[in-house]
Design a protein around this motif. Structure first.
Motif, PDB file in Angstrom:
ATOM      1  N   PHE A 192       0.898  -1.033  -0.397  1.00  0.00           N
ATOM      2  CA  PHE A 192       0.057  -0.400   0.311  1.00  0.00           C
ATOM      3  C   PHE A 192       0.688   1.028   0.187  1.00  0.00           C
ATOM      4  O   PHE A 192       2.089   0.690   0.590  1.00  0.00           O
ATOM      5  N   THR A 193       0.256   2.412  -0.954  1.00  0.00           N
ATOM      6  CA  THR A 193       1.084   3.858  -0.677  1.00  0.00           C
ATOM      7  C   THR A 193       1.410   4.280   0.757  1.00  0.00           C
ATOM      8  O   THR A 193       2.319   4.543   0.549  1.00  0.00           O
ATOM      9  N   ALA A 194       0.979   4.204   1.879  1.00  0.00           N
ATOM     10  CA  ALA A 194       1.201   4.398   2.746  1.00  0.00           C
ATOM     11  C   ALA A 194       2.219   4.092   3.569  1.00  0.00           C
ATOM     12  O   ALA A 194       2.837   4.388   4.341  1.00  0.00           O
ATOM     13  N   ARG A 195       2.799   3.487   2.544  1.00  0.00           N
ATOM     14  CA  ARG A 195       4.680   2.526   2.927  1.00  0.00           C
ATOM     15  C   ARG A 195       5.248   4.335   2.182  1.00  0.00           C
ATOM     16  O   ARG A 195       7.189   3.829   2.812  1.00  0.00           O
ATOM     17  N   ALA A 196       4.853   4.503   1.555  1.00  0.00           N
ATOM     18  CA  ALA A 196       6.045   6.290   1.190  1.00  0.00           C
ATOM     19  C   ALA A 196       6.271   6.595   2.659  1.00  0.00           C
ATOM     20  O   ALA A 196       7.505   7.162   2.258  1.00  0.00           O
ATOM     21  N   HIS A 197       5.699   6.412   3.671  1.00  0.00           N
ATOM     22  CA  HIS A 197       5.742   7.220   4.555  1.00  0.00           C
ATOM     23  C   HIS A 197       6.707   6.891   6.015  1.00  0.00           C
ATOM     24  O   HIS A 197       6.406   7.030   7.067  1.00  0.00           O
ATOM     25  N   ARG A 198       7.152   5.628   5.089  1.00  0.00           N
ATOM     26  CA  ARG A 198       8.335   5.056   6.494  1.00  0.00           C
ATOM     27  C   ARG A 198       8.964   4.478   6.331  1.00  0.00           C
ATOM     28  O   ARG A 198       9.827   4.047   5.075  1.00  0.00           O
ATOM     29  N   THR A 199      10.294   4.544   6.575  1.00  0.00           N
ATOM     30  CA  THR A 199      11.212   4.561   7.293  1.00  0.00           C
ATOM     31  C   THR A 199      11.960   2.726   7.231  1.00  0.00           C
ATOM     32  O   THR A 199      11.184   2.221   8.106  1.00  0.00           O
ATOM     33  N   GLY A 200      12.245   2.807   6.901  1.00  0.00           N
ATOM     34  CA  GLY A 200      12.896   0.506   6.602  1.00  0.00           C
ATOM     35  C   GLY A 200      12.371   0.217   5.793  1.00  0.00           C
ATOM     36  O   GLY A 200      12.141  -1.213   6.058  1.00  0.00           O
ATOM     37  N   LEU A 201      10.858   0.970   5.298  1.00  0.00           N
ATOM     38  CA  LEU A 201      10.006  -0.142   4.381  1.00  0.00           C
ATOM     39  C   LEU A 201      10.158   0.337   2.664  1.00  0.00           C
ATOM     40  O   LEU A 201       9.554   0.958   2.432  1.00  0.00           O
TER      41      LEU A 201
END
Lengths: 99, 382
Positions: free
Chosen positions: B373-382
Motif C-alpha cells: 500500500f502507498t502508505a509505505r511511502a511515509h515509513r522508514t525501513g519499508l
C-alpha cells in the motif's frame, strides 16, 4: 502441491506413470524458484539452467535434491518427495526443457 | 445575468477538468504478479483492482518502494530490472536493467535516491529517483541482502558471504562507506526499525541475529538470541524467513526462527529473549498489525496454506485459518482494520477483518506475491 504432499506423506514409491508433471514443474519454478529464481537463472542459490548443471548426471543431481547440500541453504527434499520425483526434476532441469 | 452565467459555466468546466486530472493515491496499492511480470493496481476503499501494468520482467521475489508523493513506485525485479511505475497514469514511466540478479531495494528519506541490492554482481547500485540514472556503484564482492534506508540519506545493507554490514552515507558528493565486520555467518535478511535506529540482521549460518544501534557513534555488532536453537538440529529450510515485514509491539520484536516451528520474542531495549511461541510451521513472515496487538504469521512450503494470529499480550495463538494454497504475503491497511493476503495458487488476494477475522472480499490476481500500500511511502525501513 496436494498430490505431491499426499505422495510424500504416504511414502508410497511412485511409479513413473503416476508422476504429476504439472505439479512438479510448478514446484520447480515456484518453490525451488524462491532461491534459484522463477526462471531458474539463480538468486541466493545458483542458477539451474542445463548449462550450469552440465557437470551433473541425472542420479547425481537427484541425490543433491533429495539430500541437500550441507553447509549451504540447500535443504534435503527427501521428506517431501520420492526418489522418482527427484529424478523427474533432475531430468527436467538437465534437458533444459524449462528454458 | 449573462456575465454571471458565463462565470458559472467557466467554473463548472474548470472544476470538471481539474477533477478528471486528480487521482488520489492514498488508498491505493500495488500487487506483484510474479509469474506474469505485471503489477496490479488495487484500491483499498473499493476492495477492487483498478488496472494491470505489464512489462516488468521477472518478478519472482520482487518488492517495491514509493516516492514521497505516492505517485511513483520503484519495482525491484529478480532479473535486475528497476521499473518506475506511475500509478496515476497507470503506466511504466522508466525502466533500467541494472544488474543480472537483484534482491530488493530502498528509497532515501528525501525520496531523491533509489538503491538496489544485487546478487550478481554483488553490491548496491544507487539511482536518481527521477531519471533512473546511476549515481553510485558500490561493489561488495558478495551477495548483498537486507538493504534498508536510514535517516540522513543513508542506506544500510549486509554481505551474505562476508558477514559484514555496510552503511552508505549519500548526503555528500561521494558515498561515504562505513564497514562493520563480525556480523555473523551468512546474514540472509534484515530489518530497520521505524525510527531508523536499529538494524537487525538474521543469520542463516548460525543460530542468532545481530543488531546495530545506528545512533551510536560507531555501531558495534550486538548479539541477539545467540544459540537460540540450543544445539537442536534445525529443520530443513524450504523457504527463507523474511525480516522486512518485521513485527514490533512497541516493547518487543517478534522474529521468525530459522528452521524451527516458532517465533521468538525479544525485548526491544536490551535484545534479551522474552518468550517463544510454538507455531504451525516454519514461519516466513511475522507481521504486527499496525497497533501492535496482533502478529500474523505465514509459513514455508509445504505448510503455506495456513495463517496463525498471535495475541501479543498473551503470546498465544488466538486464531488459525487456511486462506488457500501458497499464502505468500500479508499487508495491513494503515490503521490495521483489514489485512490483505496474497494466495498465490488460488490466484487471489483475500481481504479479512482483523478483529472479527471475517472475510471482507477477494480480488483476482495472477500468481500474486507482495502487496504494497502507498502508505509505505511515509515509513522508514519499508
Amino acid at each position: 502441491m496436494r498430490s505431491l504432499l499426499v505422495l510424500a506423506i504416504s511414502c508410497a514409491p511412485a511409479l513413473a506413470g503416476d508422476l504429476d508433471g504439472d505439479a512438479l514443474r510448478r514446484l520447480v519454478h515456484q518453490d525451488c524458484g524462491s532461491c534459484h529464481g522463477l526462471t531458474l537463472k539463480g538468486g541466493l542459490g545458483p542458477g539451474l539452467t542445463a548449462d550450469m548443471l552440465a557437470h551433473y548426471d541425472r542420479d547425481g543431481l537427484a541425490s543433491v535434491i533429495l539430500q541437500g547440500v550441507p553447509g549451504t541453504p540447500m535443504p534435503p527434499w527427501a521428506p517431501l518427495m520420492s526418489d522418482e520425483e527427484a529424478r523427474w526434476i533432475a531430468d527436467y532441469l538437465l534437458t533444459g526443457e524449462n528454458e | 445575468m449573462r456575465p454571471l452565467i458565463l462565470t458559472f459555466a467557466a467554473l463548472a468546466f474548470a472544476g470538471t477538468a481539474a477533477m478528471s486530472e486528480t487521482v488520489a493515491t492514498g488508498d491505493l496499492g500495488l500487487v506483484i504478479e510474479r509469474a506474469s511480470g505485471s503489477v496490479l493496481l488495487i484500491d483499498q476503499s473499493d476492495r477492487a483492482a483498478l488496472a494491470r501494468i505489464e512489462g516488468l520482467g521477472d518478478l519472482s521475489h520482487a518488492s517495491l518502494v514509493y516516492s514521497p508523493d505516492e505517485r511513483f513506485a520503484y519495482v525491484f525485479g529478480r532479473d535486475g530490472g528497476l521499473t518506475k511505475v506511475d500509478i496515476t497514469e497507470r503506466r511504466i514511466a522508466g525502466r533500467v536493467v541494472q544488474a543480472g540478479n537483484a534482491i530488493g531495494g530502498a528509497i532515501s528519506d528525501d525520496g531523491a535516491l533509489v538503491a538496489v541490492s544485487n546478487y550478481e554482481p554483488g553490491g548496491v547500485r544507487i539511482f536518481d529517483a527521477e531519471t533512473l540514472d546511476m549515481v553510485a556503484d558500490i561493489p561488495t564482492g558478495s551477495k548483498t541482502i537486507g538493504l534498508a534506508d536510514a535517516p540522513g540519506r543513508r542506506f544500510v545493507f549486509s554481505l551474505w558471504d562476508a558477514g559484514e554490514t555496510w552503511i552508505a552515507d549519500l548526503s555528500g558528493d561521494d558515498p561515504d562507506i562505513t564497514k562493520i565486520t563480525g556480523i555473523g555467518q551468512n546474514p540472509y535478511d534484515a530489518l530497520m526499525t521505524g525510527n531508523g535506529r536499529t538494524y537487525i540482521a538474521g543469520l542463516f549460518g548460525e543460530d542468532g541475529l545481530t543488531a546495530l544501534d545506528l545512533w551510536a557513534e560507531t555501531p558495534e555488532p550486538i548479539q541477539v538470541l545467540p544459540g537460540y536453537g540450543r544445539g537442536e538440529a534445525p529443520l530443513p529450510v524450504y523457504k527463507m524467513p523474511h525480516l522486512e515485514g518485521w513485527a514490533s509491539t512497541g516493547a518487543e520484536f517478534v522474529l521468525p526462527a530459522v528452521g524451527r516451528h516458532e517465533v521468538l520474542w525479544v525485548d526491544a531495549r536490551d535484545f534479551t529473549e522474552t518468550g517463544r511461541t510454538a507455531t504451525y510451521g516454519r514461519p516466513v513472515f511475522a507481521m504486527a498489525r499496525p497497533d501492535g496487538r496482533q502478529v500474523w504469521v505465514n509459513f514455508a512450503h509445504p505448510l503455506n496454506d495456513t495463517i496463525q494470529v498471535i495475541d501479543t499480550v498473551t503470546k498465544q495463538v488466538v486464531h488459525e485459518f487456511k486462506p488457500g494454497p501458497a499464502v505468500l504475503h500479508m499487508e495491513f491497511t494503515p490503521r490495521g482494520n483489514e489485512v490483505w493476503i496474497s494466495v498465490r495458487d488460488a490466484g487471489k488476494i483475500m481481504i479479512y477483518d482483523t478483529r472479527t477475522f471475517e472475510k471482507r472480499g477477494e480480488i483476482e490476481a495472477e500468481s500474486p506475491s507482495g502487496i504494497f500500500f502507498t502508505a509505505r511511502a511515509h515509513r522508514t525501513g519499508l
